[in-house]
Scaffold this motif. Structure first.
Motif, mmCIF file in Angstrom:
data_model
loop_
_atom_site.group_PDB
_atom_site.id
_atom_site.type_symbol
_atom_site.label_atom_id
_atom_site.label_comp_id
_atom_site.label_asym_id
_atom_site.label_seq_id
_atom_site.Cartn_x
_atom_site.Cartn_y
_atom_site.Cartn_z
ATOM 1 N N GLU A 75 2.399 1.400 6.707
ATOM 2 C CA GLU A 75 1.691 0.526 5.783
ATOM 3 C C GLU A 75 0.225 0.379 6.180
ATOM 4 O O GLU A 75 -0.669 0.386 5.323
ATOM 5 N N PHE A 115 0.751 4.040 -3.273
ATOM 6 C CA PHE A 115 0.644 5.497 -3.230
ATOM 7 C C PHE A 115 1.905 6.153 -3.784
ATOM 8 O O PHE A 115 1.839 7.197 -4.450
ATOM 9 N N ILE A 149 0.588 11.263 1.823
ATOM 10 C CA ILE A 149 -0.500 10.803 2.674
ATOM 11 C C ILE A 149 -0.902 11.938 3.605
ATOM 12 O O ILE A 149 -0.076 12.438 4.362
ATOM 13 N N TYR A 159 -6.173 4.252 4.228
ATOM 14 C CA TYR A 159 -6.472 5.381 3.347
ATOM 15 C C TYR A 159 -6.979 4.883 2.000
ATOM 16 O O TYR A 159 -7.936 5.433 1.441
ATOM 17 N N TYR A 203 0.815 -1.214 0.000
ATOM 18 C CA TYR A 203 0.000 0.000 0.000
ATOM 19 C C TYR A 203 0.853 1.270 0.000
ATOM 20 O O TYR A 203 0.540 2.229 -0.714
ATOM 21 N N CYS A 204 1.921 1.283 0.770
ATOM 22 C CA CYS A 204 2.840 2.428 0.697
ATOM 23 C C CYS A 204 3.357 2.592 -0.727
ATOM 24 O O CYS A 204 3.406 3.705 -1.266
ATOM 25 N N LEU A 254 7.549 8.407 1.612
ATOM 26 C CA LEU A 254 7.443 7.523 0.461
ATOM 27 C C LEU A 254 8.487 7.937 -0.568
ATOM 28 O O LEU A 254 8.931 9.092 -0.576
ATOM 29 N N CYS A 303 5.914 12.378 -0.260
ATOM 30 C CA CYS A 303 6.413 11.459 -1.285
ATOM 31 C C CYS A 303 7.559 12.145 -2.016
ATOM 32 O O CYS A 303 7.360 13.177 -2.673
ATOM 33 N N CYS A 339 -1.585 3.570 5.114
ATOM 34 C CA CYS A 339 -1.803 3.615 3.662
ATOM 35 C C CYS A 339 -2.898 2.636 3.241
ATOM 36 O O CYS A 339 -3.705 2.951 2.350
#
Length: 220
Positions: free
Chosen positions: A178, A104, A111, A184, A100-101, A154, A128, A181
């Motif tokens: 994780e 994104f 995030i 989310y 999931y990280c 990220l 990020c 994310c």
């Protein structure tokens, strides 16, 4: 209490690398871990799967990026070195490619404060960093900038970094990032997530000063 030896730290790094696999945060030879030791740091080697890793495989490195080990350090040693050099309060760096990280990160998306647990990463967002090829000085510069006043970030089209005052805290934060994310991603499918204010996250950060994993000898 005496400082842990290089061998003891190396054993902890091996355990952390295996934990990344069992926790679903990494796979194969992906991911790497470093821990400050003396005037330098100890770094996972390049290309050794976590289940085959031994304490003697961990590479001692200087802050100049030099080593005399038979194995080469991870190709990402530069951002580990530069984070530890830039952040004297930080003793451990965890890098992984959790689903999931990384999803994104593939979208170049930071995030926002959709849950108060984002405070564990040190601010109202998890930034990020812009894309740069793995193992390069450009990636190191981008990572250090994204971690300014933060404990996690990220890496665009790549993965994530979590840092901490010790290895246990860095690994714990990687798990929390994780989870956040993943939550989310689900929330975006359900509707429009509500973003908490910067002031609320600042209050939570103050409350988090003694939050997270600690040894029995640490006072709350």
């Amino acid at each position: 209490m005496s400082e842990p030896t290089a061998y003891e730290i190396s054993c902890a790094i091996v355990e952390a690398m295996r934990s990344l696999i069992t926790l679903g945060l990494s796979q194969g030879t992906a991911g790497n871990v470093s821990v400050r030791h003396g005037d330098g740091f100890l770094m996972t080697p390049s290309g050794i799967p976590a289940d085959a890793l031994r304490p003697e495989d961990i590479v001692p490195m200087s802050m100049e990026g030099e080593h005399g080990h038979a194995l080469a350090p991870s190709s990402e040693w530069r951002f580990h070195r530069d984070i530890l050099r830039r952040r004297p309060e930080i003793d451990a760096v965890v890098h992984a490619h959790p689903t999931y990280c990384t999803a994104f990160a593939m979208c170049g998306t930071e995030i926002p404060a959709v849950h108060y647990m984002i405070a564990a990463a040190g601010g109202p967002t998890i930034r990020c960093a812009p894309y740069a090829p793995y193992g390069t000085e450009d990636l190191s510069v981008a990572a250090v900038a994204a971690l300014d006043d933060r404990l996690g970030c990220l890496l665009a089209n790549h993965g994530m970094i979590a840092i901490g005052s010790n290895l246990g805290k860095a690994l714990w934060l990687a798990v929390e990032m994780e989870a956040l994310c993943r939550q989310y991603a689900v929330a975006l499918q359900v509707g429009k997530p509500v973003i908490l204010s910067d002031a609320e996250i600042a209050r939570t950060i103050r409350r988090f000063e003694n939050y997270g994993p600690r040894s029995r000898t640490e006072t709350p």
